[in-house]
Structures are given as structure tokens and as C-alpha cells.
Design a protein around this motif. Structure first.
Motif, PDB file in Angstrom:
ATOM      1  N   ARG A  59       0.844  -1.205   0.000  1.00 16.48           N
ATOM      2  CA  ARG A  59       0.000   0.000   0.000  1.00 16.48           C
ATOM      3  C   ARG A  59       0.876   1.252   0.000  1.00 16.48           C
ATOM      4  NH1 ARG A  59      -5.691  -0.889   2.063  1.00 16.48           N
ATOM      5  NH2 ARG A  59      -5.572   1.307   2.707  1.00 16.48           N
ATOM      6  N   SER A  60       0.530   2.204  -0.855  1.00 20.69           N
ATOM      7  CA  SER A  60       1.318   3.446  -0.887  1.00 20.69           C
ATOM      8  C   SER A  60       1.111   4.228   0.411  1.00 20.69           C
ATOM      9  CB  SER A  60       0.917   4.299  -2.095  1.00 20.69           C
ATOM     10  OG  SER A  60      -0.469   4.550  -2.048  1.00 20.69           O
ATOM     11  N   ASP A  61      -0.063   4.039   1.054  1.00 24.11           N
ATOM     12  CA  ASP A  61      -0.328   4.739   2.320  1.00 24.11           C
ATOM     13  C   ASP A  61      -0.018   3.847   3.529  1.00 24.11           C
ATOM     14  OD1 ASP A  61      -2.339   2.917   1.875  1.00 24.11           O
ATOM     15  OD2 ASP A  61      -3.996   4.272   2.341  1.00 24.11           O
ATOM     16  N   GLY A  62       0.772   2.771   3.297  1.00 27.36           N
ATOM     17  CA  GLY A  62       1.043   1.783   4.346  1.00 27.36           C
ATOM     18  C   GLY A  62       1.664   2.387   5.602  1.00 27.36           C
ATOM     19  N   ALA A  63       2.627   3.308   5.420  1.00 26.69           N
ATOM     20  CA  ALA A  63       3.322   3.872   6.588  1.00 26.69           C
ATOM     21  C   ALA A  63       2.357   4.677   7.453  1.00 26.69           C
ATOM     22  CB  ALA A  63       4.483   4.748   6.133  1.00 26.69           C
ATOM     23  N   ASP A  64       1.458   5.418   6.791  1.00 30.37           N
ATOM     24  CA  ASP A  64       0.455   6.208   7.536  1.00 30.37           C
ATOM     25  C   ASP A  64      -0.476   5.288   8.328  1.00 30.37           C
ATOM     26  OD1 ASP A  64       1.272   8.602   6.739  1.00 30.37           O
ATOM     27  OD2 ASP A  64      -0.298   8.941   5.217  1.00 30.37           O
ATOM     28  N   ILE A  65      -0.941   4.233   7.636  1.00 27.31           N
ATOM     29  CA  ILE A  65      -1.874   3.312   8.291  1.00 27.31           C
ATOM     30  C   ILE A  65      -1.190   2.652   9.485  1.00 27.31           C
ATOM     31  CG2 ILE A  65      -3.182   1.158   7.997  1.00 27.31           C
ATOM     32  CD1 ILE A  65      -3.778   1.984   5.152  1.00 27.31           C
TER      33      ILE A  65
END
Ligand SMILES: [Fe+2]
Ligand SMILES: [Fe+2]
Length: 374
Positions: free
Chosen positions: A340-346
Motif C-alpha cells: 500500500r502506498s499509504d502503508g506507513a500512515d496506516i
């Protein structure tokens, strides 16, 4: 059955302890016949409890009357909350990340299935291990129905599925789709179960003997039985957090499929567990309250034998054992987020919702900054 006093039987045959209530309506989940059933009022009745539940009560009453000591126990509040907690699990599902929860349910079902190994634990000649007699105790019935009932509850018996399959059914209902065997093996390997069964049993026994806590004079098989039962009991007690967690998560019809059916299955499993906790606590207490007899004939107070083994099991369960399962679950989360490109945020939001999180060096601490101590 033999009774003590009025009409409280304390002697049972294995068949009596394995007997189920007659005439119950079978529990069928997704076409699979499970153990247990429903009485005429529609209430769930756990399997093999016709005599087992009154028997355990009778042994508990007898033990208390004879010794007056409190039963071995550990408060549920001793245990930290489930990881991921409910907020974290719901957050993952809202983000469309279900794999870590599929893995969690697979792991729980697998651990339940391992419980069947209890029927293979070699029992020493128990009457010879203690100064006092063991007639009319849970201890005397371990190899005479109690272990076997426990094993059947966990792993199923004949045509009826047990807890292992029931957790897998709950998972497949909630997350819509059976997880195939290859996927299960992958999950288990990642979560630290990959090498199970491959160790040489003779070597494993040598290592266990080298790591003994009790004096060498005390039969090794007796120490091994106490260790096994203490470990299983701690898993059973801590599982009550898991049940509450799973029932809440799986009954949320906005987040998981199955209209609450998966949560209902978990509630049946939970009801089956009470006799496991009670007989294990009773038999461990019966040993603690007796005098151990070594091979040399030397006597040892049971409190000095069971106490250190129980403390060691507790320390393992809340210490190294917990760290291992935290790391294994977090690995499932990071793996699921890796694409996921937003993996770090999640991941950061996931950690913020938790009560524990790892430091950059991999060590775990409470989110309040306190170390994880037990
Ligand atoms: Fe179970
Ligand atoms: Fe159990």
C-alpha cells in the motif's frame, strides 16, 4: 459412580466423563456438524458435560473441604488486552486490511487444535508420586476421561468438528471465503509454527530434562505433566480476552460478513472452555496440596513443587511468549501493508490506537512509555 457423603459422585469411568447430554439438537455451521448442541429451550449445551461438569464441582468441593486452601488461580486482569485491540482491529478492517485478522483467527484455531496433544502427555504412576491418596480427585481422572474430553473438545472427534474447525469456520464466515491449506501453512510458518513437529523427540526430552526446575529425585514425567497443564491453563485463561475481543469484532455487521454467525460460533467455543479451566485448576491444586514422594522416598511439600513451575509458566506466558506473539502479529500487519502506498500512515495510526508498540530496536513498550513488565 462412587459417592462421598450425600449424593456427590467423585468416582467416574472414562465413558461417564465423556458422555454428552442426550437429545440435543446438533450445531451445524456452514454445513459442518460441530460438537455440542441445543436443548429444548434453544440454549447451547457444551459437549461431553453431562457428568464432567458436576464431577469437577464435586472434586472442587471435596478438595476445599479437605484442605481449606484457595484454588490455584490467576486473575484475568493480570493479562494484557488482546493485540491488536478492538480499536486497532476495526481500524484495519475500515482500511480494507483483513489479512492480519484472518491470520489471527487461523493462529487461534491452530493453537486450539494443538490442545489435543494433552491426551498424549505421558502420565507417571500418580498414586506413587504422592504421600496422600488421590482417590476421588480430578487428578485421578486425568487419564480416565478428562484429558480425552479436553482433546476431543479442541480438535474434534469422529464426525463432529471441534474448536479448531469452529474457529476456521468463524473466520471463513466473517471474511467470506475459505482459506486454503497452502495459505494456512504460509500463515503458520510466518507466525512461528513452521518447524513444529520436526524436532527429534528424544533430543527434545534431553533438553527438557537438562532445564528441569524440580529436584532430579522427583519423577521427570510428573514435572512434565505439571508444566504442560500449567501452560495449557494459562492459554485457556488468557483466551477469555480473545473470546471477548473476537465476539465484539465478529458481531460488527458493518465490518464483517455473516450477520453475527461468526460471533455466535465463538460464544459456543467460549462456553465449552469453562470445564477445561476448572479441571486444570483443580488437578494442579490437588497436587500442590499434597506431599510429593521422590524416587529415593524423600518427601517434598507440594507447594514447593507446583509453585515454582507455575511461576515459571506465568513468566513465560506474560514475558517471552507474549513478545513473540506481538512480533508475529505485527509482522502480519506490516506484510499486509507492504503493497500500500499509504502503508506507513496506516501503520502509524494502527500503533497510535494500541496500548503497546515496538521501539525502533524491536523491543516493546507500553504507549505510555513504561516497559512491558510482568
Ligand atoms: Fe478450545
Ligand atoms: Fe480449551
Amino acid at each position: 459412580m462412587t459417592t462421598v457423603g450425600e449424593e456427590v459422585p467423585v468416582e467416574y469411568t472414562a465413558d461417564e466423563l465423556l458422555a454428552s447430554h442426550p437429545g440435543t439438537e446438533p450445531l451445524i455451521v456452514g454445513g459442518v456438524r460441530c460438537h455440542g448442541g441445543f436443548d429444548q429451550d434453544g440454549a447451547y449445551v457444551p459437549p461431553r458435560t453431562l457428568n464432567r461438569v458436576p464431577a469437577i464441582r464435586a472434586w472442587q468441593a471435596k478438595r476445599l473441604a479437605e484442605t481449606g486452601t484457595p484454588i490455584l488461580d490467576v486473575p484475568l486482569e493480570t493479562w494484557p488486552e488482546h493485540y491488536p485491540n478492538l480499536g486497532q482491529a476495526r481500524f484495519l478492517l475500515e482500511q480494507g486490511v483483513s489479512q492480519p485478522l484472518v491470520s489471527t483467527l487461523t493462529r487461534i484455531g491452530t493453537v486450539e487444535g494443538f490442545g489435543a496433544a494433552i491426551r498424549h502427555v505421558p502420565l507417571p504412576d500418580l498414586p506413587r508420586c504422592f504421600d496422600e491418596d488421590i482417590e476421588g480427585t480430578a487428578l485421578a481422572h486425568l487419564g480416565q476421561g478428562l484429558y480425552e474430553a479436553h482433546a476431543r473438545d479442541e480438535a474434534g472427534f469422529e464426525a463432529a468438528a471441534g474448536h479448531q474447525q469452529m474457529w476456521f469456520a468463524a473466520r471463513d464466515i466473517a471474511f467470506e471465503g475459505p482459506v486454503d491449506e497452502v495459505a494456512v501453512q504460509g500463515i503458520l510458518a510466518r507466525m512461528g509454527f513452521g518447524n513444529r513437529g520436526s524436532a527429534d523427540p528424544a533430543e527434545a526430552r534431553r533438553q527438557a530434562i537438562a532445564a528441569r526446575i524440580l529436584p532430579a529425585d522427583v519423577p521427570y514425567d510428573l514435572e512434565a505433566v505439571i508444566n504442560f497443564m500449567a501452560r495449557v491453563l494459562l492459554i485457556e485463561i488468557s483466551a477469555f480476552h480473545t473470546f471477548a475481543w473476537a465476539e465484539s469484532l465478529l458481531s460488527d455487521t458493518a465490518l464483517v460478513a455473516g450477520e453475527g454467525d461468526a460471533a455466535r460460533i465463538v460464544s459456543y467455543i467460549r462456553q465449552d472452555e469453562t470445564p477445561h479451566v476448572e479441571y486444570l485448576k483443580t488437578a494442579l491444586s490437588e497436587m500442590r496440596d499434597r506431599t510429593f514422594v521422590g524416587e529415593s522416598g524423600r518427601r517434598y511439600p507440594g507447594t514447593e513443587m507446583v509453585g515454582p513451575l507455575w511461576e515459571a509458566a506465568l513468566a513465560q506466558s506474560l514475558g517471552a511468549g507474549r513478545q513473540q506473539s506481538l512480533a508475529a502479529l505485527l509482522n502480519e500487519v506490516t506484510l499486509a501493508l507492504s503493497e500500500r502506498s499509504d502503508g506507513a500512515d496506516i501503520l502509524e495510526q494502527f500503533h497510535a490506537l494500541g496500548s503497546v508498540r515496538p521501539a525502533p530496536d524491536g523491543s516493546w513498550a507500553k504507549t505510555t512509555g513504561e516497559p512491558l513488565t510482568y
